[in-house]
Enzyme design. Structure first.
Site, PDB file in Angstrom:
ATOM      1  N   GLU A 127       0.797  -1.242   0.000  1.00 35.55           N
ATOM      2  CA  GLU A 127       0.000   0.000   0.000  1.00 35.55           C
ATOM      3  C   GLU A 127       0.820   1.277   0.000  1.00 35.55           C
ATOM      4  O   GLU A 127       0.538   2.217   0.739  1.00 35.55           O
ATOM      5  CB  GLU A 127      -0.976  -0.027   1.198  1.00 35.55           C
ATOM      6  CG  GLU A 127      -1.919  -1.204   1.128  1.00 35.55           C
ATOM      7  CD  GLU A 127      -2.879  -1.315   2.320  1.00 35.55           C
ATOM      8  OE1 GLU A 127      -3.006  -0.350   3.076  1.00 35.55           O
ATOM      9  OE2 GLU A 127      -3.493  -2.384   2.463  1.00 35.55           O
ATOM     10  N   ASN A 169       2.072  -5.183  -3.159  1.00 32.89           N
ATOM     11  CA  ASN A 169       0.665  -5.484  -2.882  1.00 32.89           C
ATOM     12  C   ASN A 169      -0.117  -4.200  -2.601  1.00 32.89           C
ATOM     13  O   ASN A 169       0.359  -3.336  -1.856  1.00 32.89           O
ATOM     14  CB  ASN A 169       0.614  -6.391  -1.635  1.00 32.89           C
ATOM     15  CG  ASN A 169      -0.746  -6.978  -1.345  1.00 32.89           C
ATOM     16  OD1 ASN A 169      -1.361  -7.602  -2.215  1.00 32.89           O
ATOM     17  ND2 ASN A 169      -1.233  -6.800  -0.125  1.00 32.89           N
ATOM     18  N   HIS A 205     -10.544  -6.008  -2.330  1.00 33.69           N
ATOM     19  CA  HIS A 205     -11.628  -5.799  -1.368  1.00 33.69           C
ATOM     20  C   HIS A 205     -12.764  -5.114  -2.136  1.00 33.69           C
ATOM     21  O   HIS A 205     -12.692  -3.924  -2.422  1.00 33.69           O
ATOM     22  CB  HIS A 205     -11.153  -4.923  -0.208  1.00 33.69           C
ATOM     23  CG  HIS A 205     -10.051  -5.552   0.599  1.00 33.69           C
ATOM     24  ND1 HIS A 205     -10.257  -6.684   1.364  1.00 33.69           N
ATOM     25  CD2 HIS A 205      -8.747  -5.235   0.755  1.00 33.69           C
ATOM     26  CE1 HIS A 205      -9.123  -7.019   1.967  1.00 33.69           C
ATOM     27  NE2 HIS A 205      -8.192  -6.153   1.609  1.00 33.69           N
ATOM     28  N   GLU A 232      -6.239 -10.607  -1.184  1.00 31.99           N
ATOM     29  CA  GLU A 232      -7.054 -10.340   0.015  1.00 31.99           C
ATOM     30  C   GLU A 232      -8.536 -10.295  -0.343  1.00 31.99           C
ATOM     31  O   GLU A 232      -9.301  -9.467   0.159  1.00 31.99           O
ATOM     32  CB  GLU A 232      -6.633  -9.008   0.668  1.00 31.99           C
ATOM     33  CG  GLU A 232      -5.172  -8.957   1.040  1.00 31.99           C
ATOM     34  CD  GLU A 232      -4.749  -7.681   1.752  1.00 31.99           C
ATOM     35  OE1 GLU A 232      -5.632  -6.916   2.225  1.00 31.99           O
ATOM     36  OE2 GLU A 232      -3.540  -7.432   1.839  1.00 31.99           O
ATOM     37  N   ASP A 234     -12.284 -10.259  -0.734  1.00 30.76           N
ATOM     38  CA  ASP A 234     -13.560 -10.342  -0.019  1.00 30.76           C
ATOM     39  C   ASP A 234     -14.540  -9.439  -0.752  1.00 30.76           C
ATOM     40  O   ASP A 234     -14.144  -8.429  -1.338  1.00 30.76           O
ATOM     41  CB  ASP A 234     -13.452 -10.031   1.483  1.00 30.76           C
ATOM     42  CG  ASP A 234     -12.746  -8.740   1.831  1.00 30.76           C
ATOM     43  OD1 ASP A 234     -12.640  -7.847   0.977  1.00 30.76           O
ATOM     44  OD2 ASP A 234     -12.310  -8.600   2.997  1.00 30.76           O
TER      45      ASP A 234
HETATM   46  O1  G3I Z   1      -4.393  -7.695  18.946  1.00 30.99           O
HETATM   47  C1  G3I Z   1      -5.033  -6.535  19.463  1.00 30.99           C
HETATM   48  C2  G3I Z   1      -5.716  -6.843  20.756  1.00 30.99           C
HETATM   49  O2  G3I Z   1      -4.732  -7.186  21.702  1.00 30.99           O
HETATM   50  C3  G3I Z   1      -6.503  -5.618  21.202  1.00 30.99           C
HETATM   51  O3  G3I Z   1      -7.217  -5.912  22.379  1.00 30.99           O
HETATM   52  C4  G3I Z   1      -7.478  -5.177  20.123  1.00 30.99           C
HETATM   53  C5  G3I Z   1      -8.244  -3.928  20.487  1.00 30.99           C
HETATM   54  O4  G3I Z   1      -8.508  -3.130  19.382  1.00 30.99           O
HETATM   55  O5  G3I Z   1      -6.744  -4.928  18.965  1.00 30.99           O
HETATM   56  C6  G3I Z   1      -6.073  -6.075  18.467  1.00 30.99           C
HETATM   57  O6  G3I Z   1      -5.381  -5.736  17.297  1.00 30.99           O
HETATM   58  C7  G3I Z   1      -6.190  -5.580  16.152  1.00 30.99           C
HETATM   59  C8  G3I Z   1      -5.692  -6.554  15.093  1.00 30.99           C
HETATM   60  O7  G3I Z   1      -6.380  -6.330  13.886  1.00 30.99           O
HETATM   61  C9  G3I Z   1      -5.886  -8.011  15.493  1.00 30.99           C
HETATM   62  O8  G3I Z   1      -7.255  -8.286  15.667  1.00 30.99           O
HETATM   63  C10 G3I Z   1      -6.057  -4.168  15.660  1.00 30.99           C
HETATM   64  O9  G3I Z   1      -6.654  -3.282  16.586  1.00 30.99           O
HETATM   65  C11 G3I Z   1      -6.719  -4.003  14.327  1.00 30.99           C
HETATM   66  O10 G3I Z   1      -6.389  -2.720  13.823  1.00 30.99           O
HETATM   67  C12 G3I Z   1      -6.187  -5.047  13.372  1.00 30.99           C
HETATM   68  O11 G3I Z   1      -6.860  -4.889  12.150  1.00 30.99           O
HETATM   69  C13 G3I Z   1      -6.236  -5.479  11.031  1.00 30.99           C
HETATM   70  C14 G3I Z   1      -5.919  -4.419  10.001  1.00 30.99           C
HETATM   71  O12 G3I Z   1      -5.353  -5.023   8.850  1.00 30.99           O
HETATM   72  C15 G3I Z   1      -4.951  -3.395  10.543  1.00 30.99           C
HETATM   73  O13 G3I Z   1      -4.833  -2.342   9.665  1.00 30.99           O
HETATM   74  C16 G3I Z   1      -7.169  -6.511  10.448  1.00 30.99           C
HETATM   75  O14 G3I Z   1      -7.315  -7.588  11.354  1.00 30.99           O
HETATM   76  C17 G3I Z   1      -6.625  -7.043   9.125  1.00 30.99           C
HETATM   77  O15 G3I Z   1      -7.614  -7.805   8.482  1.00 30.99           O
HETATM   78  C18 G3I Z   1      -6.277  -5.868   8.221  1.00 30.99           C
HETATM   79  O16 G3I Z   1      -5.721  -6.388   7.038  1.00 30.99           O
HETATM   80  C19 G3I Z   1      -5.371  -5.434   6.035  1.00 30.99           C
HETATM   81  C20 G3I Z   1      -4.144  -5.959   5.337  1.00 30.99           C
HETATM   82  O17 G3I Z   1      -3.116  -6.207   6.260  1.00 30.99           O
HETATM   83  C21 G3I Z   1      -3.675  -4.999   4.252  1.00 30.99           C
HETATM   84  N1  G3I Z   1      -4.749  -4.653   3.337  1.00 30.99           N
HETATM   85  C22 G3I Z   1      -5.999  -4.203   3.953  1.00 30.99           C
HETATM   86  C23 G3I Z   1      -6.481  -5.206   4.991  1.00 30.99           C
HETATM   87  C24 G3I Z   1      -7.798  -4.744   5.602  1.00 30.99           C
HETATM   88  O18 G3I Z   1      -7.645  -3.558   6.308  1.00 30.99           O
END
Ligand code: G3I
Length: 300
Positions: A127, A169, A205, A232, A234
């Site tokens: 990105e 990516n 997406h 990715e 969906d």
């Molecule tokens: O692990 C912590 C946890 O300890 C905490 O209690 C909780 C509270 O918010 O947060 C948890 O972390 C989260 C993490 O996912 C694991 O669940 C983060 O806040 C959250 O921001 C994170 O989101 C991820 C996101 O990337 C971050 O930008 C999504 O799961 C994940 O699907 C998403 O994936 C991205 C790709 O990497 C790149 N392309 C876009 C895609 C969708 O946004």
């Protein structure tokens, strides 16, 4: 064939899912994973904040749980992602300039070395291009270290793991538009100058439709001499099953489209809360979109 992975393998492709280490104890989840998919991506566990929580101190516990699950079952692993302006650890967010550059390149080297020989494809840079009409790079602290940060990252990744395919990516690159053309121009430049790049990931997406030139866009990148992957996938909306089939067929129609990854297993696992964009419902049942993808793979 009766599973996504086996159906994709008929044409030499993989069918993968993004997975979370924290769900590997959920038997419904793991049964679907092991039955249907032959590639995995760590949804968060191999990112910078997860793997280098403090500078020079690496934590591979959760990334390794995913890698070990995959390796034990002969699944491919897509590495995601060595450098990304989001999900940088706090210590790196406070760096800039040459200090950030050297920390970033060291991160690439260390993580790619740790997983050397295990990763099918690495998202080396994620990105880095701007949305909108500029076709240029996104402003970020990484970009401000110098426009050559992306090629420096690819060279470091190649040196650390010569066997992994190295991908760029991004999202909103699903059709021929200013953003995808900016990336296209970068890939063409890298190929002409011998910067090591092997593949481009199209996150895909999507919301209820896919641009009519999706396949043509994949093809123009393939024609530059790189593999393309749907990384990715969906899709939300009432036309979900049809759009999933269209995307699947587009990949099958491009010889260098080597695989498809969906961004999660069940709707309840998705980052798109409430949008139900995946192939299995919250109970783990196959949805119409699943059948649509499986039929498209089997028709090839
Ligand atoms: O692990 C912590 C946890 O300890 C905490 O209690 C909780 C509270 O918010 O947060 C948890 O972390 C989260 C993490 O996912 C694991 O669940 C983060 O806040 C959250 O921001 C994170 O989101 C991820 C996101 O990337 C971050 O930008 C999504 O799961 C994940 O699907 C998403 O994936 C991205 C790709 O990497 C790149 N392309 C876009 C895609 C969708 O946004």
């Amino acid at each position: 064939e009766t599973t996504l992975g086996a159906a994709a393998a008929q044409s030499g492709r993989y069918f993968g899912a993004a997975i979370a280490a924290g769900r590997l104890g959920d038997s419904t989840y793991v049964n679907i994973l092991n039955r249907e998919f032959n590639s995995v991506t760590a949804e968060n566990e191999m990112k910078w904040d997860a793997t280098e929580p403090s500078r020079g101190s690496f934590n591979y516990t959760n990334g390794d749980r995913i890698a070990n699950h995959a390796i034990a079952r002969g699944m491919k692993i897509r590495g995601h992602a060595l450098l990304w302006h989001a999900q940088m650890p706090g210590w790196a967010q406070s760096l800039s300039g040459s200090t950030l550059r050297s920390a970033a390149i060291n991160h690439v080297t260390q993580v790619a070395t740790h997983y050397r020989g295990k990763i099918h494809s690495w998202d080396v840079v994620n990105e880095a291009f701007a949305d909108g009409t500029s076709g240029g790079r996104r402003d970020s602290s990484l970009q401000r270290t110098g426009n050559d940060w992306i090629e420096a990252a690819f060279r470091a990744a190649r040196a650390a793991d010569p066997g992994a395919k190295l991908c760029y990516n991004d999202y909103n690159t699903d059709g021929i538009n200013a953003k995808s053309t900016g990336i296209y121009n970068m890939v063409r430049d890298f190929k002409s100058r011998g910067v090591p790049i092997d593949c481009v990931g199209f996150q895909s997406h999507l919301t209820n439709s896919v641009p009519g030139d999706y396949q043509a866009n994949l093809q123009r990148f393939a024609d530059l001499g790189v593999d393309v992957q749907i990384t990715e996938l969906d899709i939300s909306g009432s036309n979900q099953a049809n759009v999933y089939a269209t995307v699947t067929r587009a990949c099958l129609n491009v010889a260098r489209c080597t695989g498809i990854t969906v961004w999660g297993i069940r709707d309840s696992d998705s980052w798109r809360t409430g949008q139900n964009p995946l192939l299995f419902d919250a109970a783990g049942n196959k949805k119409a979109a699943y059948t649509s993808v499986l039929n498209a793979l089997n028709a090839a």
